[in-house]
Scaffold this motif. Sequence first.
Motif, PDB file in Angstrom:
ATOM      1  N   THR A   1       0.855  -1.187   0.000  1.00  0.00           N
ATOM      2  CA  THR A   1       0.000   0.000   0.000  1.00  0.00           C
ATOM      3  C   THR A   1       0.891   1.238   0.000  1.00  0.00           C
ATOM      4  N   THR A   2       0.485   2.224  -0.755  1.00  0.00           N
ATOM      5  CA  THR A   2       1.219   3.477  -0.834  1.00  0.00           C
ATOM      6  C   THR A   2       0.354   4.606  -0.285  1.00  0.00           C
ATOM      7  N   ASN A   3       0.922   5.383   0.624  1.00  0.00           N
ATOM      8  CA  ASN A   3       0.259   6.548   1.207  1.00  0.00           C
ATOM      9  C   ASN A   3       0.954   7.784   0.657  1.00  0.00           C
ATOM     10  N   GLN A   4       0.265   8.546  -0.169  1.00  0.00           N
ATOM     11  CA  GLN A   4       0.851   9.734  -0.795  1.00  0.00           C
ATOM     12  C   GLN A   4       0.107  10.976  -0.319  1.00  0.00           C
ATOM     13  N   PHE A   5       0.853  11.955   0.187  1.00  0.00           N
ATOM     14  CA  PHE A   5       0.244  13.181   0.694  1.00  0.00           C
ATOM     15  C   PHE A   5       0.805  14.382  -0.053  1.00  0.00           C
TER      16      PHE A   5
ATOM     17  N   GLU B   1      -4.539  16.670   0.114  1.00  0.00           N
ATOM     18  CA  GLU B   1      -5.212  15.386  -0.044  1.00  0.00           C
ATOM     19  C   GLU B   1      -4.217  14.243   0.149  1.00  0.00           C
ATOM     20  N   ALA B   2      -4.747  13.151   0.674  1.00  0.00           N
ATOM     21  CA  ALA B   2      -3.966  11.931   0.833  1.00  0.00           C
ATOM     22  C   ALA B   2      -4.547  10.881  -0.102  1.00  0.00           C
ATOM     23  N   THR B   3      -3.695  10.263  -0.896  1.00  0.00           N
ATOM     24  CA  THR B   3      -4.125   9.240  -1.844  1.00  0.00           C
ATOM     25  C   THR B   3      -3.531   7.897  -1.433  1.00  0.00           C
ATOM     26  N   TYR B   4      -4.400   6.901  -1.290  1.00  0.00           N
ATOM     27  CA  TYR B   4      -3.981   5.571  -0.863  1.00  0.00           C
ATOM     28  C   TYR B   4      -4.203   4.586  -1.999  1.00  0.00           C
ATOM     29  N   ARG B   5      -3.174   3.774  -2.273  1.00  0.00           N
ATOM     30  CA  ARG B   5      -3.247   2.787  -3.352  1.00  0.00           C
ATOM     31  C   ARG B   5      -2.831   1.425  -2.823  1.00  0.00           C
ATOM     32  N   GLY B   6      -3.531   0.408  -3.262  1.00  0.00           N
ATOM     33  CA  GLY B   6      -3.189  -0.960  -2.897  1.00  0.00           C
ATOM     34  C   GLY B   6      -2.733  -1.743  -4.116  1.00  0.00           C
TER      35      GLY B   6
ATOM     36  N   GLN C   1      -2.794  -3.110  -9.770  1.00  0.00           N
ATOM     37  CA  GLN C   1      -3.286  -2.210  -8.716  1.00  0.00           C
ATOM     38  C   GLN C   1      -4.698  -2.629  -8.328  1.00  0.00           C
ATOM     39  N   MET C   2      -4.929  -2.817  -7.029  1.00  0.00           N
ATOM     40  CA  MET C   2      -6.228  -3.284  -6.552  1.00  0.00           C
ATOM     41  C   MET C   2      -7.208  -2.137  -6.346  1.00  0.00           C
ATOM     42  N   TRP C   3      -6.758  -1.000  -5.801  1.00  0.00           N
ATOM     43  CA  TRP C   3      -7.649   0.117  -5.558  1.00  0.00           C
ATOM     44  C   TRP C   3      -6.858   1.408  -5.382  1.00  0.00           C
ATOM     45  N   GLU C   4      -7.570   2.523  -5.501  1.00  0.00           N
ATOM     46  CA  GLU C   4      -7.008   3.848  -5.258  1.00  0.00           C
ATOM     47  C   GLU C   4      -8.098   4.709  -4.624  1.00  0.00           C
ATOM     48  N   ARG C   5      -7.776   5.373  -3.496  1.00  0.00           N
ATOM     49  CA  ARG C   5      -8.736   6.201  -2.787  1.00  0.00           C
ATOM     50  C   ARG C   5      -8.088   7.525  -2.405  1.00  0.00           C
ATOM     51  N   THR C   6      -8.849   8.600  -2.507  1.00  0.00           N
ATOM     52  CA  THR C   6      -8.340   9.929  -2.189  1.00  0.00           C
ATOM     53  C   THR C   6      -9.133  10.521  -1.039  1.00  0.00           C
TER      54      THR C   6
END
Length: 266
Positions: free
Chosen positions: A178-182, A231-236, A244-249
């Motif tokens: 998982t990636t946490n991008q801010f 914003e924080a964007t999370y990717r699995g 890539q399974m999902w991406e959420r902002t």
Amino acid sequence: MLKQLGAAILIVAATTDTGNAQVYDYNYEGKTDHIGIQFDINQNMGHSMMENDGTKSTFAPFARIGVYAKRQISNTFYLRAAVLFGNGNFSYKYPQNFNATSDTSYPMGILGKTGISVPVIEPEIAMGYFFRFNRKHQVDLRLGISAPLYISRYNNFSDTTYANVNLNKSTQMVRFATTNQFQTNYRNNQWGMINTNLYIGYKRIHYNDFSDRLGIGLIFGFTVYNKDAGEATYRGYNITYNYQMWERTHKMAYLSAGIRLEYDIF
């Protein structure tokens, strides 16, 4: 919601018997307009203002300190402008780790917590109403709009968490990430947000000079505009099968409550 609540309180207060209400007649020089300092300590409960983003806001304390100027416009109403400095603190839970749910390659996410703190400057403009009881007690009701603006800008700050999951009913080990991008400076558009604030304060007046100058109360804040907020964007990711399974902002926002101290210097 806070805006409607504040308007209702002001309407009720305005219809209250104001026989005891008077123009400010503080012991110090009888001035009606004042300049002072304030200090807030708050708890941000946060919200995303986005539907089904897969994250959950958690508590995040933050503080403000600043100066204000108050201008009396009638016996009971006043205008107030302030400039505050402090930290914008946001905390969220997002799918950070994984557990197996079946013999497929799609696991169950486990929420992990992350916190983000950004220095801010926050100008505020407000209209207030005060009324007094028995020339001893004063209650202030104030509704304002403020704009917490980022002082330091973060662009594409990120970190990645990896996990190896041995899927149920299978001996195959699958690797996930998982990636946490801010970011607060995406395409130079993100600068902060706009909040509405409600203050309910109290002063013990006509007791001594110190009590006339000092006010204490509760402050509530709610973000009404966050299009240009951080914003924080999370990717699995499924590393083993390379997809890539999902991406959420998740947008940064305030839903806060705290305590405010105010002191009229002159």
